[in-house]
Write an enzyme that holds these catalytic residues in place. Structure first.
Site, PDB file in Angstrom:
ATOM      1  N   ARG A   1       0.678  -1.120   0.173  1.00 57.16           N
ATOM      2  CA  ARG A   1      -0.084   0.034  -0.197  1.00 57.16           C
ATOM      3  C   ARG A   1       0.778   1.262  -0.053  1.00 57.16           C
ATOM      4  NH1 ARG A   1      -5.441  -0.977   3.227  1.00 57.16           N
ATOM      5  NH2 ARG A   1      -5.862  -2.984   2.045  1.00 57.16           N
TER       6      ARG A   1
ATOM      7  N   SER B   1     -23.775 -13.245  11.466  1.00 61.63           N
ATOM      8  CA  SER B   1     -22.893 -12.129  10.869  1.00 61.63           C
ATOM      9  C   SER B   1     -22.926 -12.224   9.316  1.00 61.63           C
ATOM     10  CB  SER B   1     -21.485 -12.046  11.477  1.00 61.63           C
ATOM     11  OG  SER B   1     -20.628 -11.125  10.835  1.00 61.63           O
TER      12      SER B   1
ATOM     13  N   SER C   1     -19.657  -1.175   0.730  1.00 55.17           N
ATOM     14  CA  SER C   1     -19.143   0.014   0.166  1.00 55.17           C
ATOM     15  C   SER C   1     -18.219  -0.636  -1.109  1.00 55.17           C
ATOM     16  CB  SER C   1     -18.402   0.905   0.999  1.00 55.17           C
ATOM     17  OG  SER C   1     -17.169   0.345   1.510  1.00 55.17           O
TER      18      SER C   1
ATOM     19  N   HIS D   1     -22.068   3.598   5.334  1.00 55.44           N
ATOM     20  CA  HIS D   1     -21.947   4.226   4.100  1.00 55.44           C
ATOM     21  C   HIS D   1     -23.471   4.763   3.434  1.00 55.44           C
ATOM     22  CE1 HIS D   1     -17.848   3.452   3.182  1.00 55.44           C
ATOM     23  NE2 HIS D   1     -18.053   2.243   3.820  1.00 55.44           N
TER      24      HIS D   1
ATOM     25  N   THR E   1     -21.153   6.497  11.291  1.00 54.41           N
ATOM     26  CA  THR E   1     -19.707   7.262  11.437  1.00 54.41           C
ATOM     27  C   THR E   1     -20.004   8.814  11.105  1.00 54.41           C
ATOM     28  OG1 THR E   1     -17.690   7.259  10.585  1.00 54.41           O
ATOM     29  CG2 THR E   1     -19.239   7.090   9.040  1.00 54.41           C
TER      30      THR E   1
ATOM     31  N   LYS F   1     -17.596   9.832   7.212  1.00 50.38           N
ATOM     32  CA  LYS F   1     -17.803   9.697   5.937  1.00 50.38           C
ATOM     33  C   LYS F   1     -18.472  10.775   5.534  1.00 50.38           C
ATOM     34  CE  LYS F   1     -15.886   5.487   6.063  1.00 50.38           C
ATOM     35  NZ  LYS F   1     -15.858   3.760   6.374  1.00 50.38           N
TER      36      LYS F   1
ATOM     37  N   THR G   1      -9.005  -6.058   1.247  1.00 56.07           N
ATOM     38  CA  THR G   1     -10.204  -5.388   1.478  1.00 56.07           C
ATOM     39  C   THR G   1     -11.096  -6.082   0.305  1.00 56.07           C
ATOM     40  OG1 THR G   1      -8.828  -3.388   1.675  1.00 56.07           O
ATOM     41  CG2 THR G   1     -11.186  -3.130   1.156  1.00 56.07           C
TER      42      THR G   1
HETATM   43  C1  LIG Z   1     -15.203   2.881   7.358  1.00 57.84           C
HETATM   44  C2  LIG Z   1     -16.095   1.896   7.959  1.00 57.84           C
HETATM   45  C3  LIG Z   1     -16.223   1.706   9.282  1.00 57.84           C
HETATM   46  C4  LIG Z   1     -15.359   2.393  10.397  1.00 57.84           C
HETATM   47  O1  LIG Z   1     -15.756   3.651  10.597  1.00 57.84           O
HETATM   48  P1  LIG Z   1     -14.795   5.078  10.725  1.00 57.84           P
HETATM   49  O2  LIG Z   1     -15.377   6.052  11.455  1.00 57.84           O
HETATM   50  O3  LIG Z   1     -14.086   5.319   9.359  1.00 57.84           O
HETATM   51  O4  LIG Z   1     -13.744   4.378  11.965  1.00 57.84           O
HETATM   52  C5  LIG Z   1     -17.062   0.819   9.821  1.00 57.84           C
HETATM   53  N1  LIG Z   1     -17.588   0.094   8.888  1.00 57.84           N
HETATM   54  C6  LIG Z   1     -17.893   0.111   7.782  1.00 57.84           C
HETATM   55  C7  LIG Z   1     -18.754  -0.391   6.650  1.00 57.84           C
HETATM   56  C8  LIG Z   1     -16.855   1.056   7.053  1.00 57.84           C
HETATM   57  O5  LIG Z   1     -16.602   1.027   5.630  1.00 57.84           O
END
Ligand SMILES: *Cc1c(COP(=O)(O)O)cnc(C)c1O
Length: 412
Positions: free
Chosen positions: A21, A136, A188, A216, A244, A247, A362
Site C-alpha cells: 500500500r 454475521s 461499500s 456508507h 460514522t 464519511k 479489502t
Molecule cells: C469505514 C467503515 C467503518 C469504520 O468507520 P470509521 O469511522 O472510519 O472508523 C465501519 N464500517 C464500515 C462498513 C466502514 O466502511
C-alpha cells in the site's frame, strides 16, 4: 530471531504480490473540493479526488468549519479526559441528543470512530450476555468481525444478503436463546444494499436483536439522511443502528443509536467507550453542524444520486466495466492487483485523477478494482475528463472492456 529481517521479508512479499500500500500524500484545499494538492517526488500537483468518503463535501462546508472554529475558541483543543473523568463536554451531550433524534431512537452514544463503535458494541454484547449467539453477514466490515471475534460468543456467518440462509441458521436454536444478527446497509466495495425488511422479518421470527452498520448510508439515504433503514421505513425494527461521523458527515467519530437501556448498557460495560478519551469539542461541534445541515437538505442527496448515476452511465457507454451497483458507489473491475495499481498510477500521473486501487484483503483476490465516489461537487467537465482518462488508461494497459465493438467481435 532477526526481527528486522522478518519485517523486511514480509513487506517484500507484499510488494512482489503487487499489493503493497502506497498512500497518496494530499493537501486538501478548503473551498476547492474535490480538488487537492498531491505531493509527489518533491513537487506538488493538482489532482481531482474521485475516491473520497467525504461523499457530500461536508468536510469543507462553511457551517461545519464555522462550528469547529467557534468550539475551538470557546473550549480549546482537547476534551480533557475520558467521558467519565471530566471529558464529557456539552457538545458531546448535544451531539448525542441530535443523533438519537436523527435516528428515531431514544438515545445515542459517541465513540472516537465508527470502527471503535462496531468493535466495542459487538464485543461487549458477545462477552457480557450469557449464551448470546451472533449471526454475521459474510461481507461485514472488519470492525464488526473483530468485535464479534473479541466477544468470544458462539457465532455463525450467513451468506451475503441472504435472508433464507439466515433463517436456516437461526432455526437451529430455540426461541429462548439470545441472538444478535449483524449486517450493513450499503456494502461499500460492491455498492449493493441489504434487504433490510426481509432480514428484520427473519430476525423477528426468531426473537433476535438486529445490529445495522449504516456507515456508507449516513447523510445519503432517507428523507432526513439517517440511512437506508429510514428510507425503507424499518428503523424501529433495528435494535442498534451504528454509524460514522467521518464519511458523509465529513468529520470524524462514530456512534450507536438504540433504546435508553441498550445505550446505557454499552455506556456502562463497553471498554472501548469507557477507557478512551472523548473526541475534541471542536470535532463534536463540527459533526453537530454537519448533521443539522444534512437533515435539512434533501436536495444534496438527490444531486449525489444523480451524479453517481450519470458517472455509471457515461463510463458504461464507453465500455468501462462498471460493476452492478445500486448505490452511490461506482466500482470498476480490473481483476488483477498489479494492473489495478498501474491503472491508478497512470490516472494520477498522466491525468490528474486520483482513484485509489482496492486490493486484497479489502476485496477478494481476482476482483481488484477502482472504486469511484462521485460527489455533488464533481461537475460535468470533471466527469467528462474522468471518462476520457479511464478510456485512455484502459487502452494503454489493454484492460477488458464491455459492450466494446472489439470485445463483442472476440466473443462471437
Ligand atoms: C469505514 C467503515 C467503518 C469504520 O468507520 P470509521 O469511522 O472510519 O472508523 C465501519 N464500517 C464500515 C462498513 C466502514 O466502511
Amino acid at each position: 530471531m532477526d526481527y528486522e529481517h522478518y519485517f523486511a521479508k514480509r513487506i517484500a512479499e507484499l510488494k512482489s504480490e503487487g499489493r503493497y500500500r502506497v498512500f497518496a500524500d494530499l493537501e486538501r484545499q478548503r473551498g476547492r473540493f474535490p480538488v487537492a494538492l498531491n505531493y509527489r517526488d518533491g513537487k506538488t500537483y493538482e489532482v481531482v479526488v474521485w475516491c473520497s468518503n467525504d461523499y457530500l463535501g461536508m468536510g469543507q462546508h462553511p457551517d461545519v468549519i464555522a462550528a469547529a472554529h467557534e468550539a475551538l475558541e470557546r473550549c480549546g483543543a482537547g476534551a480533557g479526559g475520558t467521558r467519565n473523568i471530566s471529558g464529557t463536554n456539552h457538545y458531546h451531550v448535544m451531539l448525542e441528543e441530535e443523533l438519537a433524534a436523527h435516528n428515531g431512537k431514544e438515545a445515542a452514544l459517541l465513540f472516537t470512530s465508527g470502527y471503535v463503535a462496531n468493535q466495542t458494541t459487538l464485543s461487549t454484547l458477545g462477552a457480557t450476555m450469557p449464551g448470546l449467539v451472533v449471526f454475521s453477514d459474510e461481507l461485514n466490515h472488519n470492525s464488526m468481525i473483530e468485535g464479534i471475534r473479541h466477544g468470544r460468543s458462539a457465532k455463525h456467518v450467513f451468506r451475503h444478503n441472504d435472508p433464507e440462509n439466515l433463517e436456516q441458521l437461526l432455526s437451529a436454536y430455540p426461541k429462548e436463546t439470545p441472538k444478535l444478527v449483524a449486517f450493513e446497509s450499503v456494502y461499500s466495495m460492491d455498492g449493493d444494499i441489504a434487504p433490510l425488511a426481509e432480514l428484520c422479518d427473519v430476525a423477528e421470527a426468531h426473537n433476535a436483536m438486529t445490529f445495522l452498520d449504516e456507515v456508507h448510508a449516513v447523510g445519503m439515504y432517507g428523507a432526513e439522511g439517517s440511512g437506508v433503514a429510514e428510507r425503507d421505513g424499518v428503523r424501529d425494527r433495528i435494535t442498534i443502528i451504528q454509524g460514522t461521523l467521518a464519511k458523509a458527515v465529513g468529520v470524524v467519530g462514530g456512534y450507536i443509536a438504540a433504546s435508553n437501556s441498550c445505550v446505557d448498557y454499552v455506556r456502562s460495560f463497553g471498554p472501548g467507550f469507557i477507557f478512551s478519551s472523548s473526541m475534541p469539542p471542536a470535532v463534536a461541534a463540527a459533526a453537530l453542524a454537519s448533521i443539522r445541515h444534512l437533515r435539512a437538505h434533501p436536495e444534496l442527496r438527490d444531486r449525489h444520486q444523480e451524479r453517481a448515476a450519470t458517472c455509471k452511465h457515461l463510463l458504461t457507454a464507453r465500455g468501462i466495466p462498471v460493476m452492478p451497483s445500486v448505490s452511490h458507489i461506482v466500482p470498476v473491475m480490473v481483476g488483477n492487483a498489479a494492473l489495478c495499481k498501474q491503472a491508478s498510477d497512470l490516472l494520477l500521473k498522466d491525468h490528474g485523477i486520483y482513484v485509489q486501487p482496492i486490493n486484497f484483503p479489502t476485496v477478494p483476490v481476482g476482483t481488484e478494482r477502482l472504486r469511484i465516489t462521485p460527489t455533488p461537487l464533481h461537475d460535468d467537465a470533471m466527469m467528462a475528463h474522468l471518462v476520457d482518462s479511464f478510456c485512455a488508461v484502459w487502452d494503454q494497459l489493454d484492460l477488458q472492456k464491455i459492450h466494446h465493438p472489439k470485445a463483442v467481435k472476440a466473443a462471437e
